[in-house]
Design an enzyme around this catalytic site. Structure first.
Site, mmCIF file in Angstrom:
data_model
loop_
_atom_site.group_PDB
_atom_site.id
_atom_site.type_symbol
_atom_site.label_atom_id
_atom_site.label_comp_id
_atom_site.label_asym_id
_atom_site.label_seq_id
_atom_site.Cartn_x
_atom_site.Cartn_y
_atom_site.Cartn_z
ATOM 1 C CG PHE A 150 32.806 57.913 62.132
ATOM 2 C CD1 PHE A 150 33.099 57.275 60.928
ATOM 3 C CD2 PHE A 150 31.592 58.580 62.237
ATOM 4 C CE1 PHE A 150 32.211 57.305 59.860
ATOM 5 C CE2 PHE A 150 30.701 58.613 61.177
ATOM 6 C CZ PHE A 150 31.007 57.968 59.988
ATOM 7 C CG ASP A 152 16.672 81.024 57.446
ATOM 8 O OD1 ASP A 152 16.984 80.032 56.760
ATOM 9 O OD2 ASP A 152 17.369 81.486 58.377
ATOM 10 N NE ARG A 209 29.500 62.154 71.556
ATOM 11 C CZ ARG A 209 30.819 62.110 71.374
ATOM 12 N NH1 ARG A 209 31.594 61.605 72.321
ATOM 13 N NH2 ARG A 209 31.353 62.581 70.267
ATOM 14 C CE1 TYR A 262 25.431 72.218 66.464
ATOM 15 C CE2 TYR A 262 26.722 71.590 68.385
ATOM 16 C CZ TYR A 262 25.501 71.707 67.747
ATOM 17 O OH TYR A 262 24.354 71.327 68.408
ATOM 18 C CG ASP A 297 33.984 62.464 67.532
ATOM 19 O OD1 ASP A 297 32.868 63.028 67.550
ATOM 20 O OD2 ASP A 297 34.148 61.291 67.918
ATOM 21 N NE ARG A 331 30.905 62.121 61.886
ATOM 22 C CZ ARG A 331 29.612 62.084 62.183
ATOM 23 N NH1 ARG A 331 29.202 62.480 63.365
ATOM 24 N NH2 ARG A 331 28.748 61.667 61.296
ATOM 25 C CG ASP A 338 11.044 73.938 60.606
ATOM 26 O OD1 ASP A 338 11.076 73.245 61.628
ATOM 27 O OD2 ASP A 338 11.818 73.758 59.638
ATOM 28 C CG LEU A 394 9.300 73.324 56.071
ATOM 29 C CD1 LEU A 394 8.177 73.340 55.043
ATOM 30 C CD2 LEU A 394 8.913 72.397 57.228
HETATM 31 C C1 UD1 Z 1 25.721 65.617 69.158
HETATM 32 C C2 UD1 Z 1 24.599 66.303 68.415
HETATM 33 C C3 UD1 Z 1 24.711 67.796 68.537
HETATM 34 C C4 UD1 Z 1 24.792 68.140 70.025
HETATM 35 C C5 UD1 Z 1 26.012 67.468 70.624
HETATM 36 C C6 UD1 Z 1 26.139 67.721 72.119
HETATM 37 C C7 UD1 Z 1 23.540 65.273 66.461
HETATM 38 C C8 UD1 Z 1 23.614 64.977 65.007
HETATM 39 N N1 UD1 Z 1 24.588 65.915 67.001
HETATM 40 O O1 UD1 Z 1 26.987 65.782 68.485
HETATM 41 O O2 UD1 Z 1 23.574 68.420 67.956
HETATM 42 O O3 UD1 Z 1 24.821 69.522 70.194
HETATM 43 O O4 UD1 Z 1 25.858 66.061 70.475
HETATM 44 O O5 UD1 Z 1 27.441 67.429 72.508
HETATM 45 O O6 UD1 Z 1 22.569 64.949 67.107
HETATM 46 N N2 UD1 Z 1 29.373 58.212 65.019
HETATM 47 C C9 UD1 Z 1 29.773 56.976 64.514
HETATM 48 N N3 UD1 Z 1 29.098 56.488 63.423
HETATM 49 C C10 UD1 Z 1 28.072 57.156 62.816
HETATM 50 C C11 UD1 Z 1 27.682 58.430 63.350
HETATM 51 C C12 UD1 Z 1 28.364 58.915 64.459
HETATM 52 O O7 UD1 Z 1 30.701 56.350 65.015
HETATM 53 O O8 UD1 Z 1 27.505 56.646 61.832
HETATM 54 C C13 UD1 Z 1 30.080 58.725 66.221
HETATM 55 C C14 UD1 Z 1 30.654 60.114 66.075
HETATM 56 O O9 UD1 Z 1 31.946 60.103 65.502
HETATM 57 C C15 UD1 Z 1 30.675 60.563 67.543
HETATM 58 C C16 UD1 Z 1 29.438 59.879 68.136
HETATM 59 O O10 UD1 Z 1 29.112 58.810 67.256
HETATM 60 O O11 UD1 Z 1 31.833 60.085 68.201
HETATM 61 C C17 UD1 Z 1 28.242 60.801 68.242
HETATM 62 O O12 UD1 Z 1 28.083 61.448 66.984
HETATM 63 P P1 UD1 Z 1 26.775 62.334 66.647
HETATM 64 O O13 UD1 Z 1 25.541 61.564 66.934
HETATM 65 O O14 UD1 Z 1 26.978 62.883 65.277
HETATM 66 O O15 UD1 Z 1 26.797 63.479 67.755
HETATM 67 P P2 UD1 Z 1 27.918 64.484 68.334
HETATM 68 O O16 UD1 Z 1 28.955 64.792 67.340
HETATM 69 O O17 UD1 Z 1 28.303 63.951 69.679
#
Ligand code: UD1
Length: 309
Positions: free
Chosen positions: A201, A52, A208, A140, A271, A268, A32, A34
């Protein structure tokens, strides 16, 4: 008893996997850097090599004597990788190839690695299975798909068994809420605990498939157990159940006993609107399914975060 390497083992998922392997009597080595992981996450019995995942010498050192590699190291945030294109590529794709090459040279040590549901891109509202043509929308997702393509040819070219896993949205204890790039549940949970508003956002109707970390650990271990038969394959890690962000906030707020204050920001870039996995292939081939409901997983997260203060 066997020795396993976990790359990214000081992180959220890796530290839970280390606990499970140690509980079973295995030996755990962790590589890791870190950058986001913390030693405090990891059980003291695990040996940590600080380095790394894109550094071939560090990986070769860490892999020596191991019966298998769980390659979890990577930058988990889609948004961070949008903003740090090359850095994300080096860690998420070059890092994976570095691990594959070291594993091949160390005697074809099986590798279970995490890809992502992000390889599907915007797949629409239905559940996606592994036969769906991947259409990633972000750097990503592209790097995760690139990693899978390397994993798929690893057997034919190098005799290296690899199994790829495509986690949907993982949550649970030890997911760090302190960065804007963290997983949404960790952020919302931490803000609701403090009585602060949450920022959504977009309209909050994006969906999800949230999967609890203990279930993810079981998928990882099942994939390693099936590595010889499943070499070159990929499997979803998902529940098959969908949740909107607004419904998630309602459930979390109820568990916290709070009335949530919801603010909205711009969606985002890149997204994904709907992300729902089909769990059937993992059930059929690896014999594993997600068992924890969202309600139970969130309750466990709350208990743990309240106990941690
Ligand atoms: C996530 C994972 C990624 C994984 C993918 C699988 C994380 C950080 N990301 O991406 O590793 O490979 O799923 O598809 O665990 N949101 C808000 N408010 C916030 C934060 C997020 O509305 O404060 C929204 C985002 O715009 C998005 C959703 O919540 O629509 C999920 O966001 P996030 O948890 O960052 O994950 P993903 O982008 O789906």
């Amino acid at each position: 008893m066997a020795r396993y390497l976990i790359t990214g083992g000081c992180g959220f998922v890796g530290s839970h996997l280390a606990d499970a392997l140690l509980a079973r009597g295995d030996e755990v080595v962790v590589l890791d850097n870190l950058s986001t992981g913390k030693r405090a996450n990891l059980a003291p019995e695990a040996r940590v090599i600080e380095g790394d995942v894109a550094d071939p010498d560090a990986v070769a050192r860490a892999i020596a004597g191991c019966a298998g590699v769980f390659h979890l190291a990577g930058i988990a945030s889609v948004a961070y990788c949008n903003e740090h294109w090359r850095e994300g590529h080096v860690t998420n794709q070059t890092g994976t190839v570095t691990v594959f090459e070291a594993a091949a040279r160390a005697g074809r040590v099986p590798v279970v690695y995490t890809s992502s549901a992000a390889v599907y891109g915007d797949a629409g509202p239905g559940a996606v299975d592994e036969a769906r043509v991947p259409r990633p929308r972000t750097p990503y997702g592209v790097d995760k798909l690139g990693s899978e393509l390397h994993g798929r040819i690893a057997m034919g070219v190098h005799g290296l068994p690899t199994v790829g896993l495509r986690p949907f949205n993982i949550y649970g204890p030890r997911q760090d809420p302190s960065s804007a790039y963290s997983g949404v549940i960790s952020i919302f949970n931490s803000r609701l605990a403090q009585g602060l508003p949450v920022t959504v956002f977009g309209d909050g109707l994006q969906t999800r498939d949230f999967v609890y970390v203990a279930d993810v650990v079981r998928f990882l271990m099942a994939a390693m157990a099936h590595a010889p038969q499943a070499a070159g394959e990929v499997f979803n890690i998902c529940t098959g159940r969908t949740t909107t962000l607004l419904a998630l906030i309602d459930t979390l707020a109820r568990l916290h006993g709070r009335v949530p204050v919801v603010q909205h920001g711009d969606p985002r870039v890149g997204d994904i609107r709907d992300s729902l996995g089909d769990p059937n292939r993992a059930r059929a081939v690896l014999g594993v399914t997600a068992e924890v409901t969202l309600e139970d997983g969130l309750a466990a997260l709350l208990r743990q975060s309240q106990a941690a203060g």
